[in-house]
Scaffold this motif. Structure first.
Motif, PDB file in Angstrom:
ATOM      1  N   ILE A  92      68.910  73.031 124.475  1.00 31.69           N
ATOM      2  CA  ILE A  92      69.238  72.606 123.117  1.00 31.69           C
ATOM      3  C   ILE A  92      70.719  72.250 123.058  1.00 31.69           C
ATOM      4  O   ILE A  92      71.568  72.972 123.597  1.00 31.69           O
ATOM      5  N   ALA A  93      71.033  71.128 122.406  1.00 30.07           N
ATOM      6  CA  ALA A  93      72.428  70.716 122.238  1.00 30.07           C
ATOM      7  C   ALA A  93      72.574  69.948 120.927  1.00 30.07           C
ATOM      8  O   ALA A  93      71.606  69.389 120.413  1.00 30.07           O
ATOM      9  N   HIS A 152      62.453  66.648 121.508  1.00 28.64           N
ATOM     10  CA  HIS A 152      62.517  66.439 120.059  1.00 28.64           C
ATOM     11  C   HIS A 152      63.962  66.207 119.634  1.00 28.64           C
ATOM     12  O   HIS A 152      64.899  66.776 120.222  1.00 28.64           O
ATOM     13  N   VAL A 153      64.135  65.386 118.609  1.00 26.12           N
ATOM     14  CA  VAL A 153      65.443  65.137 118.003  1.00 26.12           C
ATOM     15  C   VAL A 153      65.330  65.420 116.506  1.00 26.12           C
ATOM     16  O   VAL A 153      64.453  64.880 115.843  1.00 26.12           O
ATOM     17  N   MET A 159      70.472  67.285 116.540  1.00 29.19           N
ATOM     18  CA  MET A 159      70.134  68.348 117.485  1.00 29.19           C
ATOM     19  C   MET A 159      69.029  67.844 118.398  1.00 29.19           C
ATOM     20  O   MET A 159      68.021  67.305 117.932  1.00 29.19           O
ATOM     21  N   VAL A 160      69.223  67.993 119.704  1.00 21.60           N
ATOM     22  CA  VAL A 160      68.284  67.484 120.701  1.00 21.60           C
ATOM     23  C   VAL A 160      67.738  68.645 121.513  1.00 21.60           C
ATOM     24  O   VAL A 160      68.486  69.512 121.978  1.00 21.60           O
ATOM     25  N   VAL A 186      66.807  64.645 130.472  1.00 24.30           N
ATOM     26  CA  VAL A 186      66.353  63.847 129.324  1.00 24.30           C
ATOM     27  C   VAL A 186      67.357  63.955 128.178  1.00 24.30           C
ATOM     28  O   VAL A 186      67.695  62.960 127.518  1.00 24.30           O
ATOM     29  N   ARG A 187      67.852  65.160 127.951  1.00 22.04           N
ATOM     30  CA  ARG A 187      68.798  65.387 126.853  1.00 22.04           C
ATOM     31  C   ARG A 187      70.104  64.616 127.074  1.00 22.04           C
ATOM     32  O   ARG A 187      70.597  63.930 126.175  1.00 22.04           O
ATOM     33  N   ASN A 188      70.635  64.694 128.286  1.00 21.21           N
ATOM     34  CA  ASN A 188      71.890  64.010 128.587  1.00 21.21           C
ATOM     35  C   ASN A 188      71.738  62.497 128.523  1.00 21.21           C
ATOM     36  O   ASN A 188      72.637  61.786 128.057  1.00 21.21           O
ATOM     37  N   ASP A 189      70.607  61.987 128.991  1.00 18.64           N
ATOM     38  CA  ASP A 189      70.383  60.540 128.944  1.00 18.64           C
ATOM     39  C   ASP A 189      70.244  60.056 127.501  1.00 18.64           C
ATOM     40  O   ASP A 189      70.679  58.946 127.162  1.00 18.64           O
ATOM     41  N   PHE A 190      69.648  60.877 126.647  1.00 19.97           N
ATOM     42  CA  PHE A 190      69.561  60.494 125.230  1.00 19.97           C
ATOM     43  C   PHE A 190      70.954  60.435 124.607  1.00 19.97           C
ATOM     44  O   PHE A 190      71.277  59.502 123.864  1.00 19.97           O
TER      45      PHE A 190
END
Length: 292
Positions: free
Chosen positions: A99-100, A206-207, A215-216, A222-226
């Motif tokens: 989560i970030a 999820h975003v 929040m991602v 996947v999170r970093n690429d988004f």
């Protein structure tokens, strides 16, 4: 003392976001114009030497008639509620997603402000302090192109712009095509991954959006690429990743991983302390106990 902060805000409005266009008063047809005053909001961020000075130029939109500032539908930018956030966090823990969070800087200023047909043009009179400080000339006025802070319609214009842009997001992650799909709950988006055969899509994260807060929840790649794709569209604040060391805040929630295991701790310590601070001088009162 505030000149540098004023110039930074002016440069952001005129050059970076192009939210306003400076024009001369004598070049305007005043019969077809509605002038509205601007205001400068000044704050000092927490930090050494009294904190960093920050200015934001806003328009006094409450002085405008409704027909000169119509919103696109609802005048509000809806945001994720507590139930959605808790449900999404629970699901993320089950999937063992990371989560970030981040937020989009000066978000409203990126949203176009539509021109109204057969209506007077709204022109902003710059805050007088900017003239006194030598940032603006006395005869300067602002033609507004984007959703300047202070207009009643600006939150809604930003929400429409944000959702339209996010719906067009495409990027690659782990060698596959990725897109965003908006869920029935409008503030929850799914990160969808196309299969190698290009016939099926799977949800990889999820975003959650809350006006300009993001929040991602997804695996690290996947999170970093988004976030990389998001930062190509808008300038964002530093990304904060939920870990076992520090609390990360999002919409009043404070999140931290357990020191051991895959669990997630959710608290509201800052909110609780703020309540205690606000009411520390109240004197308790005695009330009679009702019978029965």
């Amino acid at each position: 003392l505030w000149k540098e902060a004023m110039l930074k805000e002016y440069n952001s409005l005129v050059h970076e976001t192009k939210a306003i266009e400076p024009v001369k008063l004598e070049d305007l047809n005043q019969e077809s114009i509605e002038f509205v005053p601007g205001k400068l909001v000044t704050v000092r961020k927490a930090g050494p030497d009294g904190g960093k000075k920050k200015c934001r130029a806003v328009v006094c939109g409450n002085l405008l008639q409704g027909d000169l500032d119509p919103p696109p539908g609802s005048p509000y930018a809806s945001g994720a509620d507590g139930i959605l956030i808790r449900a999404a966090l629970s699901y993320a823990v089950e999937r063992r997603w990371g989560i970030a969070t981040t937020d989009i800087r000066t978000a409203f200023l990126h949203a176009p402000r539509p021109k109204l047909n057969e209506s007077r043009e709204v022109i902003v009179v710059p805050p007088k302090i900017l003239v006194t400080g030598g940032v603006c000339a006395p005869n300067e006025r602002w033609r507004v192109h984007n959703a300047l802070y202070g207009f009643t319609s600006s939150p809604a214009h930003w929400a429409v712009h944000r959702d339209r842009m996010m719906a067009e997001f495409e990027w690659s992650s782990e060698g596959s095509k990725m897109v965003l799909k908006r869920s029935e709950e409008g503030n929850l988006w799914k990160i969808m991954k196309q299969s190698p055969t290009e016939t099926e899509w799977t949800c990889e994260g999820h975003v959650i959006v809350y006006v300009d807060d993001i929040m991602v929840m997804a695996n690290d790649q996947v999170r970093n690429d988004f976030f990389t794709r998001l930062q190509k569209e808008w300038k964002c604040s530093d990304i904060e990743t939920v870990d076992p060391h520090n609390w990360v805040r999002f919409c009043g929630f404070e999140l931290k991983k357990h020191d051991q295991g895959e669990g997630l701790m959710v608290g509201q310590k800052s909110y609780t302390l703020d309540l205690l601070k606000r009411h520390q001088d109240l004197t308790p009162k005695q009330y009679p106990m009702p019978k029965g």
